[in-house]
Design a protein around this motif. Structure first.
Motif, PDB file in Angstrom:
ATOM      1  N   THR A  87       0.828  -1.211   0.000  1.00 61.76           N
ATOM      2  CA  THR A  87       0.000   0.000   0.000  1.00 61.76           C
ATOM      3  C   THR A  87       0.862   1.259   0.000  1.00 61.76           C
ATOM      4  O   THR A  87       2.083   1.204   0.225  1.00 61.76           O
ATOM      5  CB  THR A  87      -0.910   0.029   1.232  1.00 61.76           C
ATOM      6  OG1 THR A  87      -0.078   0.110   2.415  1.00 61.76           O
ATOM      7  CG2 THR A  87      -1.773  -1.223   1.318  1.00 61.76           C
ATOM      8  N   TRP A 103     -10.278   8.106  -0.605  1.00 61.56           N
ATOM      9  CA  TRP A 103     -10.217   8.032  -2.070  1.00 61.56           C
ATOM     10  C   TRP A 103     -11.447   7.262  -2.534  1.00 61.56           C
ATOM     11  O   TRP A 103     -11.622   6.089  -2.212  1.00 61.56           O
ATOM     12  CB  TRP A 103      -8.931   7.321  -2.504  1.00 61.56           C
ATOM     13  CG  TRP A 103      -8.729   7.297  -3.998  1.00 61.56           C
ATOM     14  CD1 TRP A 103      -8.957   6.258  -4.837  1.00 61.56           C
ATOM     15  CD2 TRP A 103      -8.245   8.370  -4.804  1.00 61.56           C
ATOM     16  NE1 TRP A 103      -8.651   6.595  -6.128  1.00 61.56           N
ATOM     17  CE2 TRP A 103      -8.203   7.898  -6.143  1.00 61.56           C
ATOM     18  CE3 TRP A 103      -7.840   9.685  -4.549  1.00 61.56           C
ATOM     19  CZ2 TRP A 103      -7.784   8.693  -7.209  1.00 61.56           C
ATOM     20  CZ3 TRP A 103      -7.418  10.463  -5.609  1.00 61.56           C
ATOM     21  CH2 TRP A 103      -7.385   9.975  -6.907  1.00 61.56           C
ATOM     22  N   SER A 143     -13.095   3.775  -7.484  1.00 60.15           N
ATOM     23  CA  SER A 143     -12.823   2.339  -7.422  1.00 60.15           C
ATOM     24  C   SER A 143     -12.021   1.890  -8.637  1.00 60.15           C
ATOM     25  O   SER A 143     -12.019   2.544  -9.682  1.00 60.15           O
ATOM     26  CB  SER A 143     -14.147   1.554  -7.358  1.00 60.15           C
ATOM     27  OG  SER A 143     -14.829   1.845  -6.161  1.00 60.15           O
ATOM     28  N   ASN A 175      -7.677   1.923  -5.446  1.00 63.99           N
ATOM     29  CA  ASN A 175      -8.613   1.457  -4.434  1.00 63.99           C
ATOM     30  C   ASN A 175      -9.286   0.178  -4.919  1.00 63.99           C
ATOM     31  O   ASN A 175     -10.074   0.204  -5.862  1.00 63.99           O
ATOM     32  CB  ASN A 175      -9.664   2.549  -4.159  1.00 63.99           C
ATOM     33  CG  ASN A 175     -10.777   2.067  -3.250  1.00 63.99           C
ATOM     34  OD1 ASN A 175     -10.606   1.131  -2.467  1.00 63.99           O
ATOM     35  ND2 ASN A 175     -11.932   2.712  -3.355  1.00 63.99           N
ATOM     36  N   LYS A 183     -11.403  -1.644  -3.263  1.00 63.50           N
ATOM     37  CA  LYS A 183     -12.684  -1.866  -2.608  1.00 63.50           C
ATOM     38  C   LYS A 183     -13.797  -1.166  -3.375  1.00 63.50           C
ATOM     39  O   LYS A 183     -13.560  -0.246  -4.147  1.00 63.50           O
ATOM     40  CB  LYS A 183     -12.641  -1.350  -1.161  1.00 63.50           C
ATOM     41  CG  LYS A 183     -11.584  -2.037  -0.310  1.00 63.50           C
ATOM     42  CD  LYS A 183     -11.562  -1.453   1.094  1.00 63.50           C
ATOM     43  CE  LYS A 183     -10.509  -2.126   1.961  1.00 63.50           C
ATOM     44  NZ  LYS A 183     -10.462  -1.535   3.327  1.00 63.50           N
ATOM     45  N   THR A 214     -11.956   4.437   0.431  1.00 70.41           N
ATOM     46  CA  THR A 214     -10.964   3.970   1.404  1.00 70.41           C
ATOM     47  C   THR A 214      -9.913   5.053   1.584  1.00 70.41           C
ATOM     48  O   THR A 214      -9.683   5.860   0.671  1.00 70.41           O
ATOM     49  CB  THR A 214     -10.314   2.654   0.920  1.00 70.41           C
ATOM     50  OG1 THR A 214      -9.557   2.068   1.982  1.00 70.41           O
ATOM     51  CG2 THR A 214      -9.392   2.893  -0.258  1.00 70.41           C
ATOM     52  N   CYS A 251      -4.625   2.523  -0.315  1.00 69.30           N
ATOM     53  CA  CYS A 251      -4.692   2.130  -1.726  1.00 69.30           C
ATOM     54  C   CYS A 251      -3.457   1.301  -2.085  1.00 69.30           C
ATOM     55  O   CYS A 251      -2.379   1.476  -1.511  1.00 69.30           O
ATOM     56  CB  CYS A 251      -4.798   3.364  -2.611  1.00 69.30           C
ATOM     57  SG  CYS A 251      -6.421   4.168  -2.500  1.00 69.30           S
TER      58      CYS A 251
END
Length: 252
Positions: A99, A118, A121, A152, A154, A158, A163
């Protein structure tokens, strides 16, 4: 006299009856014992089978959910899509795993408040406009640079620091050659002065070539099947075919 004979006969009858009852009692006890033994044995077998079934199920379940191990060292292959790693300031960084916070912990200078959320996606291509957090590391007083893209993974927003690295483009090879080793904190699985022949000897022929000096190794993504993971080497075809740069793109 008759009374004595009757009394003796009565005693004999009572004795026979008592013996019969004793034998019946013994037979009942034996049958009860046998039944208990069979029941206990059956229960033990059933419990053993159930335990074995549970153990087997647990083993299968555990094996099914086991995730691939995260790399702990650079690969001995220069092209390894299961270990797309390099080192930054001595710390192993892996595309798809490391990350932005990992880089900050390793000494990357912050340029923003990376606790901010952030919201964009990842859709499979880290080069998609607005998809990635882009960070440029300038090498050798801006003679060259290294681009890092963090995405990101997810569905919801997030923190920027969480990230994940999805792309690196490293252009510091000419500086490395000048210094005789990797510098600027980066280190890759291949030697700093890698040649095209050494690359193919270690990792085979590329998936395809772009021009004469671009060697493209690719692998289709397992999630975004329209996208590819790639490791691309560029060589100086005017000077011993030594490396001048490398970039890696990762997608799930």
């Amino acid at each position: 006299m008759k009374k004595q004979i009757l009394a003796a006969a009565l005693v004999a009858m009572l004795s026979l009856t008592a013996c019969g009852e004793s034998e019946k009692s013994d037979n009942k006890t034996e049958k009860t014992t046998e039944a208990t033994t069979v029941a206990e044995a059956t229960e033990e077998v059933t419990e053993a089978a159930a335990t074995e079934e549970i153990t087997t199920t647990e083993e299968i379940t555990t094996e099914a959910v086991t995730e691939p191990a995260v790399p702990t060292e650079l690969s001995d292959k220069y092209v390894d899509f299961t270990n797309m790693s390099f080192k930054y300031n001595g710390k192993l960084m892996t595309l798809g795993v490391s990350t932005l916070q990992d880089f900050l912990d390793a000494g990357l200078e912050p340029k923003d408040n990376y606790d901010k959320v952030w919201k964009e996606s990842f859709h499979g291509d880290p080069h998609e406009a607005g998809c990635a957090i882009e960070y440029t590391v300038y090498l050798g007083n801006s003679e060259a640079d290294c681009h890092l893209y963090f995405c990101n993974l997810k569905e919801e927003g997030t923190p920027m620091k969480d990230c994940v690295l999805c792309y690196i483009s490293y252009d510091g090879s000419k500086l490395d050659k000048k210094n005789g080793e990797y510098c600027n904190g980066f280190e890759f699985a291949f030697p700093y002065n890698l040649t095209a022949d050494e690359l193919t000897a270690n990792s085979g022929e590329p998936t395809y070539k772009k021009g004469e000096n671009g060697f493209f190794y690719t692998e289709t993504s397992t999630v975004f099947t329209d996208e590819e993971r790639s490791i691309v080497f560029s060589f100086d075809n005017r000077n011993d075919w030594t490396i001048i740069g490398v970039n890696m793109t990762w997608t799930p």
